[in-house]
Design a protein around this motif. Structure first.
Motif, PDB file in Angstrom:
ATOM      1  N   ASP A 111      -2.067  20.439   8.761  1.00  0.00           N
ATOM      2  CA  ASP A 111      -0.629  21.043   8.853  1.00  0.00           C
ATOM      3  C   ASP A 111       0.323  20.218   9.836  1.00  0.00           C
ATOM      4  N   THR A 133      -4.169  30.875   5.386  1.00  0.00           N
ATOM      5  CA  THR A 133      -3.979  29.389   4.778  1.00  0.00           C
ATOM      6  C   THR A 133      -4.929  28.665   5.088  1.00  0.00           C
ATOM      7  N   ALA A 134      -5.732  28.785   6.265  1.00  0.00           N
ATOM      8  CA  ALA A 134      -6.813  27.781   6.602  1.00  0.00           C
ATOM      9  C   ALA A 134      -8.145  28.295   6.020  1.00  0.00           C
ATOM     10  N   LEU A 149       2.561  23.103  13.702  1.00  0.00           N
ATOM     11  CA  LEU A 149       1.456  23.954  14.479  1.00  0.00           C
ATOM     12  C   LEU A 149       2.039  24.975  15.211  1.00  0.00           C
ATOM     13  N   GLU A 183      -4.656  24.042  11.269  1.00  0.00           N
ATOM     14  CA  GLU A 183      -3.670  24.844  10.466  1.00  0.00           C
ATOM     15  C   GLU A 183      -3.539  25.944  11.371  1.00  0.00           C
ATOM     16  N   LYS A 242       2.668  22.835   0.311  1.00  0.00           N
ATOM     17  CA  LYS A 242       2.502  24.576   0.491  1.00  0.00           C
ATOM     18  C   LYS A 242       3.781  25.032  -0.418  1.00  0.00           C
ATOM     19  N   CYS A 251      -0.715  18.561   5.040  1.00  0.00           N
ATOM     20  CA  CYS A 251      -0.415  19.826   4.433  1.00  0.00           C
ATOM     21  C   CYS A 251       0.754  20.107   4.971  1.00  0.00           C
ATOM     22  N   THR A 252       2.049  20.495   4.276  1.00  0.00           N
ATOM     23  CA  THR A 252       3.133  20.889   4.695  1.00  0.00           C
ATOM     24  C   THR A 252       3.975  21.683   3.762  1.00  0.00           C
ATOM     25  N   GLN A 261      -5.930  25.560  15.682  1.00  0.00           N
ATOM     26  CA  GLN A 261      -4.674  26.119  15.148  1.00  0.00           C
ATOM     27  C   GLN A 261      -3.594  25.628  15.967  1.00  0.00           C
TER      28      GLN A 261
END
Length: 253
Positions: free
Chosen positions: A55, A12-13, A58, A7, A100, A79-80, A34
Motif C-alpha cells: 500500500d 484489506t490485507a 501506511l 498494508e 482500491k 496498491c492504492t 502494517q
C-alpha cells in the motif's frame, strides 16, 4: 513464490492474501506488515521476498520511506486508493499497481504481469527504485473538498476539517466550526488524497486531523482513547496493534 504484504488495514490485507492464495496456490505469504517501521525491520532482518504487495499510505507514513531505508531488489505491486503518485513511472520501470477497491481480476492481472516480467528481472535486474522515487516529489495532499448542501455547491478547505467519518455507510466531513457535509468519496479514497502527516486513519470509521486532537489516554486492553476538540458520537479507540504507529505519527511530524 515468497510474497509479503504491506498494508495497514487488516481486512484489506486478509482479502488480498486470500485472493493471492486462490490465484497462486503455491505462493507462500511470508509476512504481513502494517507500517513503514515494521516493514523496514522485517526486510532488513529477513532479506528480500520474490514479490511485495505494498500500500502507498501506511499507518505511520508513505511507503516510499521504506525505500530510503532498505534497498528493494524484487518487483513491487503498489496498491492504492488513488492515482496521484506518477503511477505510469512505476509501470514503465517494471512494477505494477492496482487501485482500491481491487477485485480478484485486478490481482490476477498484476500477478500475470509479474510472471511476464520474470525473465527481465532475472536477466537485467530491477531498476533502482530509489532513483525512480527521487525523480518526483510526494504531494502534500488534497487542499479542498467540494460539498453540496442546501442546493448549493461549496469548497471546504482541508485544513478546516476536524475529521472525516462514516455515517450510515456514507462518508461525512466534520469541520472545526461544527458544520457537517456528506461527500461522495469512500474513506479509503479520502485517506489516500489527504496529507499523511496531517491526517491519521484511527479505524474503519474515522480519519482525524492532528489539529483536532485534544488528548490521548491509555484505555483497557492496551488500547488508546483519543479525545478530540470536536465531540464524536462514540469513543475513538485505537487497538494495541495500531497504537505504536499512532504515537509515532504524533511525534514524527
Amino acid at each position: 513464490m515468497n510474497i509479503i504484504i504491506i498494508e495497514d488495514e487488516l481486512k484489506t490485507a486478509k482479502s488480498l492474501e486470500n485472493m493471492i492464495i486462490s490465484l497462486r496456490p503455491g505462493a507462500n505469504i511470508t509476512g504481513r506488515y502494517q507500517s513503514v517501521e515494521s516493514s523496514v525491520a522485517a526486510l532488513s532482518a529477513n532479506g528480500q521476498p520474490d514479490l511485495i504487495f505494498m500500500d502507498i499510505q501506511l499507518a505511520d507514513g508513505l511507503s516510499f520511506e521504506i525505500f530510503k531505508e532498505v534497498k528493494i531488489t524484487c518487483p513491487v505491486v503498489f496498491c492504492t486508493a488513488y492515482d496521484e503518485y506518477s503511477l505510469d513511472a512505476f509501470k514503465s520501470n517494471g512494477v505494477d499497481y492496482v487501485l482500491k477497491p481491487f477485485s480478484k481480476d485486478d490481482i490476477q492481472n498484476a500477478l500475470t504481469k509479474v510472471d511476464e516480467l520474470k525473465n527481465f528481472f532475472q536477466q537485467k535486474g530491477v531498476p533502482d527504485l530509489g532513483e525512480l522515487l527521487g525523480r518526483f516529489s510526494v504531494p502534500e495532499g488534497k487542499t479542498t473538498f467540494l460539498v453540496f448542501k442546501n442546493n448549493k455547491y461549496a469548497t471546504i478547505q482541508t485544513e478546516d476539517i476536524a475529521y472525516f467519518y462514516i455515517r450510515n455507510e456514507s462518508t461525512s466531513i466534520m469541520c472545526f466550526n461544527k458544520q457537517e457535509y456528506a461527500i461522495n468519496q469512500s474513506l479509503d479514497q479520502v485517506a489516500g488524497a489527504v496529507s499523511a502527516k496531517q491526517f491519521f486513519r484511527l479505524n474503519r470509521q474515522y480519519l482525524i486531523n492532528f489539529r483536532a486532537i485534544n488528548e490521548v489516554e491509555h484505555y483497557f486492553m492496551r488500547k488508546l482513547y483519543v479525545k478530540l476538540t470536536i465531540e464524536t458520537s462514540e469513543k475513538l479507540l485505537i487497538n494495541k496493534e495500531k497504537s505504536h504507529s499512532f504515537l509515532a505519527w504524533m511525534e514524527n511530524r
